[in-house]
Motif scaffolding. Structure first.
Motif, PDB file in Angstrom:
ATOM      1  N   ILE B 162       0.843  -1.197   0.000  1.00  0.00           N
ATOM      2  CA  ILE B 162       0.000   0.000   0.000  1.00  0.00           C
ATOM      3  C   ILE B 162       0.874   1.241   0.000  1.00  0.00           C
ATOM      4  N   ASP B 163       0.659   2.109  -0.975  1.00  0.00           N
ATOM      5  CA  ASP B 163       1.295   3.425  -1.014  1.00  0.00           C
ATOM      6  C   ASP B 163       0.200   4.480  -0.911  1.00  0.00           C
ATOM      7  N   THR B 164       0.549   5.604  -0.317  1.00  0.00           N
ATOM      8  CA  THR B 164      -0.472   6.630  -0.091  1.00  0.00           C
ATOM      9  C   THR B 164      -0.084   7.947  -0.749  1.00  0.00           C
ATOM     10  N   LEU B 165      -1.053   8.525  -1.430  1.00  0.00           N
ATOM     11  CA  LEU B 165      -0.847   9.801  -2.109  1.00  0.00           C
ATOM     12  C   LEU B 165      -1.619  10.860  -1.342  1.00  0.00           C
ATOM     13  N   THR B 166      -0.918  11.777  -0.717  1.00  0.00           N
ATOM     14  CA  THR B 166      -1.571  12.800   0.094  1.00  0.00           C
ATOM     15  C   THR B 166      -1.109  14.187  -0.321  1.00  0.00           C
ATOM     16  N   TYR B 167      -2.047  15.093  -0.445  1.00  0.00           N
ATOM     17  CA  TYR B 167      -1.723  16.516  -0.589  1.00  0.00           C
ATOM     18  C   TYR B 167      -2.693  17.323   0.247  1.00  0.00           C
ATOM     19  N   ASP B 168      -2.165  18.329   0.938  1.00  0.00           N
ATOM     20  CA  ASP B 168      -3.108  19.258   1.561  1.00  0.00           C
ATOM     21  C   ASP B 168      -3.084  20.572   0.791  1.00  0.00           C
ATOM     22  N   GLU B 169      -4.086  21.390   1.071  1.00  0.00           N
ATOM     23  CA  GLU B 169      -4.244  22.594   0.240  1.00  0.00           C
ATOM     24  C   GLU B 169      -3.071  23.559   0.350  1.00  0.00           C
ATOM     25  N   ASN B 170      -2.390  23.558   1.495  1.00  0.00           N
ATOM     26  CA  ASN B 170      -1.234  24.453   1.635  1.00  0.00           C
ATOM     27  C   ASN B 170      -0.073  24.027   0.741  1.00  0.00           C
ATOM     28  N   GLU B 171       0.147  22.718   0.684  1.00  0.00           N
ATOM     29  CA  GLU B 171       1.213  22.206  -0.184  1.00  0.00           C
ATOM     30  C   GLU B 171       0.934  22.546  -1.643  1.00  0.00           C
ATOM     31  N   ILE B 172      -0.329  22.449  -2.016  1.00  0.00           N
ATOM     32  CA  ILE B 172      -0.696  22.743  -3.411  1.00  0.00           C
ATOM     33  C   ILE B 172      -0.599  24.246  -3.677  1.00  0.00           C
ATOM     34  N   ARG B 173      -1.080  25.026  -2.714  1.00  0.00           N
ATOM     35  CA  ARG B 173      -1.113  26.480  -2.924  1.00  0.00           C
ATOM     36  C   ARG B 173       0.285  27.057  -3.132  1.00  0.00           C
ATOM     37  N   ARG B 174       1.243  26.587  -2.321  1.00  0.00           N
ATOM     38  CA  ARG B 174       2.569  27.199  -2.408  1.00  0.00           C
ATOM     39  C   ARG B 174       3.274  26.881  -3.728  1.00  0.00           C
ATOM     40  N   ILE B 175       3.070  25.653  -4.241  1.00  0.00           N
ATOM     41  CA  ILE B 175       3.685  25.359  -5.548  1.00  0.00           C
ATOM     42  C   ILE B 175       2.918  26.041  -6.671  1.00  0.00           C
ATOM     43  N   ALA B 176       1.595  26.120  -6.517  1.00  0.00           N
ATOM     44  CA  ALA B 176       0.800  26.797  -7.554  1.00  0.00           C
ATOM     45  C   ALA B 176       1.248  28.245  -7.685  1.00  0.00           C
ATOM     46  N   LYS B 177       1.513  28.890  -6.549  1.00  0.00           N
ATOM     47  CA  LYS B 177       1.987  30.277  -6.607  1.00  0.00           C
ATOM     48  C   LYS B 177       3.286  30.382  -7.401  1.00  0.00           C
ATOM     49  N   TRP B 178       4.224  29.478  -7.128  1.00  0.00           N
ATOM     50  CA  TRP B 178       5.456  29.483  -7.914  1.00  0.00           C
ATOM     51  C   TRP B 178       5.141  29.294  -9.406  1.00  0.00           C
ATOM     52  N   GLY B 179       4.192  28.404  -9.698  1.00  0.00           N
ATOM     53  CA  GLY B 179       3.827  28.165 -11.097  1.00  0.00           C
ATOM     54  C   GLY B 179       3.363  29.440 -11.789  1.00  0.00           C
ATOM     55  N   PHE B 180       2.503  30.193 -11.100  1.00  0.00           N
ATOM     56  CA  PHE B 180       2.001  31.430 -11.708  1.00  0.00           C
ATOM     57  C   PHE B 180       3.078  32.511 -11.719  1.00  0.00           C
ATOM     58  N   ASP B 181       3.898  32.564 -10.656  1.00  0.00           N
ATOM     59  CA  ASP B 181       4.996  33.541 -10.639  1.00  0.00           C
ATOM     60  C   ASP B 181       5.940  33.317 -11.823  1.00  0.00           C
ATOM     61  N   VAL B 182       6.255  32.048 -12.052  1.00  0.00           N
ATOM     62  CA  VAL B 182       7.149  31.723 -13.167  1.00  0.00           C
ATOM     63  C   VAL B 182       6.473  32.053 -14.499  1.00  0.00           C
ATOM     64  N   ALA B 183       5.189  31.762 -14.604  1.00  0.00           N
ATOM     65  CA  ALA B 183       4.459  32.066 -15.847  1.00  0.00           C
ATOM     66  C   ALA B 183       4.480  33.574 -16.122  1.00  0.00           C
ATOM     67  N   MET B 184       4.384  34.381 -15.062  1.00  0.00           N
ATOM     68  CA  MET B 184       4.409  35.845 -15.235  1.00  0.00           C
ATOM     69  C   MET B 184       5.729  36.312 -15.832  1.00  0.00           C
ATOM     70  N   LYS B 185       6.796  35.540 -15.588  1.00  0.00           N
ATOM     71  CA  LYS B 185       8.098  35.895 -16.165  1.00  0.00           C
ATOM     72  C   LYS B 185       8.288  35.272 -17.535  1.00  0.00           C
ATOM     73  N   ARG B 186       7.306  34.501 -17.977  1.00  0.00           N
ATOM     74  CA  ARG B 186       7.416  33.822 -19.264  1.00  0.00           C
ATOM     75  C   ARG B 186       6.239  34.253 -20.148  1.00  0.00           C
ATOM     76  N   ASN B 187       5.532  33.270 -20.725  1.00  0.00           N
ATOM     77  CA  ASN B 187       4.469  33.633 -21.662  1.00  0.00           C
ATOM     78  C   ASN B 187       3.067  33.637 -21.058  1.00  0.00           C
ATOM     79  N   LYS B 188       3.015  33.649 -19.733  1.00  0.00           N
ATOM     80  CA  LYS B 188       1.752  33.848 -19.007  1.00  0.00           C
ATOM     81  C   LYS B 188       0.687  32.778 -19.305  1.00  0.00           C
ATOM     82  N   LYS B 189       1.161  31.538 -19.415  1.00  0.00           N
ATOM     83  CA  LYS B 189       0.212  30.427 -19.583  1.00  0.00           C
ATOM     84  C   LYS B 189       0.581  29.295 -18.623  1.00  0.00           C
TER      85      LYS B 189
END
Ligand SMILES: [Mg+2]
Ligand SMILES: [Mg+2]
Lengths: 361, 361
Positions: B162-189
């Protein structure tokens, strides 16, 4: 021999393409002395119109009584069709899940074939694919992350989602056996794909596959990590024969592999279980927008019928005959519109079926 | 401005390629008026030789005190080196895990760039990649299936893993922010990749990403299922800008994407966390077999330094200057041996660094 096949044309182009596959099977029967009898069954939108649901229990029982199932495709236009105005468990696609479950099918085979003649459509450079390639992805269909327990909870006001990936050794052993059985009918190479450097389920997978391999001394077993396999499919797809993997990895890799062929409309598929009874169907959908116009490509369904002969009926040379006929027709330049190319001869659904049937025997 | 960089050359070709990246940074400093100071640190086999372990706590503390970390590569020849005769937690690669954890880096960026000049090495047909492509895969690095609880048990004599896949909203939010920050420095997609039709963790992922997106009205957000993304990378890699995804999907897709470029030795990488302090390193390894011969390709490390300027120091035009210099040198036909081609000019590690530095400013 006499074989009884559940024929489930379904919706959209389903009836046309199944008709052509049956035409080809009829020719095989004639040439090789077999009788293919059909139990005509309704599934999908056409069953909703009659019974109010995609697959009735009675239909499922009838399918179970046959030697194998040949399926066209189910479903309509989601935005427009009233097949989607009913509760989800009765909609067209629910029938597919119900029949797979009812027939206890746990192994999915998706061939990835690049016909040399269609290499123009392949996204890879010719030097990587010269001579074409032909491998299958065998995916476990009923376990792993997609069927594990899952829940979303709130801890101290923070939402948290949990999915579970579970495999037991019996689930792995039964699909591994299919993997090696299929390899024995092919080039006798199994590449088992996992993430054994991280996951417990992958380490169990790898050890059970190694155990099963002992019963197949002729088959060469290799192991590959899933991220590497995602690379190798692009770099050198010719290296593979049977890729054997769990549900989620198989989902991702089989789709990647089908795209690497460049001809998704040409790809067949099979689902197998504990008995010889399998479900054979094209990888593509019901394409309601082009139904009834005699332009659908029947080749994926015809190749699915060939897989049925090979894996459910052990009719090797008959399966070869169909596959060779398809190659011949392509080599002679016949194309349906979806694979049409400069200087080729465009033919319709019926004609394509005729041409393939004529080249058998 | 003055920036303090932890310089960790590591083993094998590490020292040579980091030296060239620092040469290029020196030129950037000269032209644009910045000072880059270095804290020279040991990690990997070279640290084992001195301290008996790959990364000491003291070294980690020194790295934490810097503005960013520039890393070469660590590790030796597993079969031969005595760096692998010690306990696993002290071996070269353990240092990498320790520094990522110690710096709390949870976002990994792997650019997939096809330089038009190197399209010969790309496995995809030219018509699919004309003009090159340039996107990044941003992968969550500390959660999900690879870091979940796991166990193998026996139930009634049947082994079960048994392997377990867990994410909480804080873990997702902080990487999502980096994703959008990086997109802002690129082609915004941003294309967020999940399996939301099946997994609870993916549904939470999708909803948190959508929430974060509201703070970035200029960025276009799309969602894609992971199996479809594995196909799209082969079919049309030009469609992507930032692919934002969880750990395991990112592992698979970033490797597939790197292979789609055909020039793995050219690819940089960055790991980011809660602060501006990031870890920048080439995607490739330490290649001990070619160390010290002045033949290693320093471009991946030089491009990693450019990412450092862009993401840790917000020095956009300076980062552009390095990337443009690399393109220029390639366009002028200079190649290290790993990317050498007919009619091109072969140069060594040092010369390649010189050529790129000369073309800045
Ligand atoms: Mg899929
Ligand atoms: Mg990987």
């Amino acid at each position: 021999m006499k074989y009884r096949i559940a024929s489930i044309p379904g919706d959209g182009i389903g009836p046309e393409i199944v008709r052509e596959a049956r035409k080809v099977l009829a020719k095989v029967g004639e040439v090789y002395g077999h009788t293919f009898e059909y139990e005509d069954l309704l599934m999908g939108g056409c069953s909703i119109d009659v019974y109010g649901e995609s697959l009735t229990d009675e239909t499922l029982e009838k399918a179970k009584g046959c030697d194998s199932v040949l399926l066209g495709a189910v479903g309509g236009n989601v935005g427009q069709s009233n097949w989607y105005q009913i509760e989800p468990s009765k909609r067209p696609e629910a029938g597919l899940l119900k029949i797979r479950k009812g027939l206890e099918l746990y192994a999915n085979i998706r061939p990835a074939i690049l016909f040399d003649e269609l290499s123009g459509a392949c996204p890879l450079k010719e030097e990587l694919t010269e001579g074409g390639f032909d491998f299958v992805v065998m995916r476990e269909l009923t376990g792993g992350l997609y069927f594990g327990e899952r829940k979303t909870i709130e801890e101290n006001g923070v939402k948290k989602a949990i999915d579970t990936l579970t495999y037991d050794e019996n689930e792995i052993r039964r699909i591994a056996k299919w993997g090696f059985d299929v390899a024995m009918k092919r080039n006798k190479k199994v590449c088992s794909v996992d993430k054994a450097n991280v996951l417990d389920s992958s380490r169990l997978w790898r050890s059970v596959v190694a155990e099963v391999a002992k019963d197949y001394p002729e088959v060469e077993l290799t192991n590959m990590l899933v991220d590497n396999c995602a690379m190798q499919l692009v770099r050198d797809p010719k290296q593979f024969d049977v890729i054997l993997t769990e549900n989620m990895f198989g989902d991702i890799l089989s789709d990647e592999a089908s795209m690497v062929t460049g001809s998704i409309g040409m790809l067949s598929s099979a689902s197998l279980g504990a008995t010889k009874l399998g479900l054979y169907e094209p990888s593509h959908g019901s394409a309601p927008d082009i139904a009834g116009q005699d332009i659908a490509n029947p080749i994926a369904t015809i190749l699915s019928a060939a897989m049925m002969l090979r894996y459910s009926f052990d009719l090797e040379k008959e399966a070869d005959a169909i596959e060779d006929a398809v190659k011949k027709v392509l080599a002679e330049g016949y194309r349906t519109v979806d694979i049409m190319d400069e200087g080729k001869t465009r033919v319709g659904t019926t004609k394509m079926g005729d041409l393939i049937a004529e080249r058998i025997g």
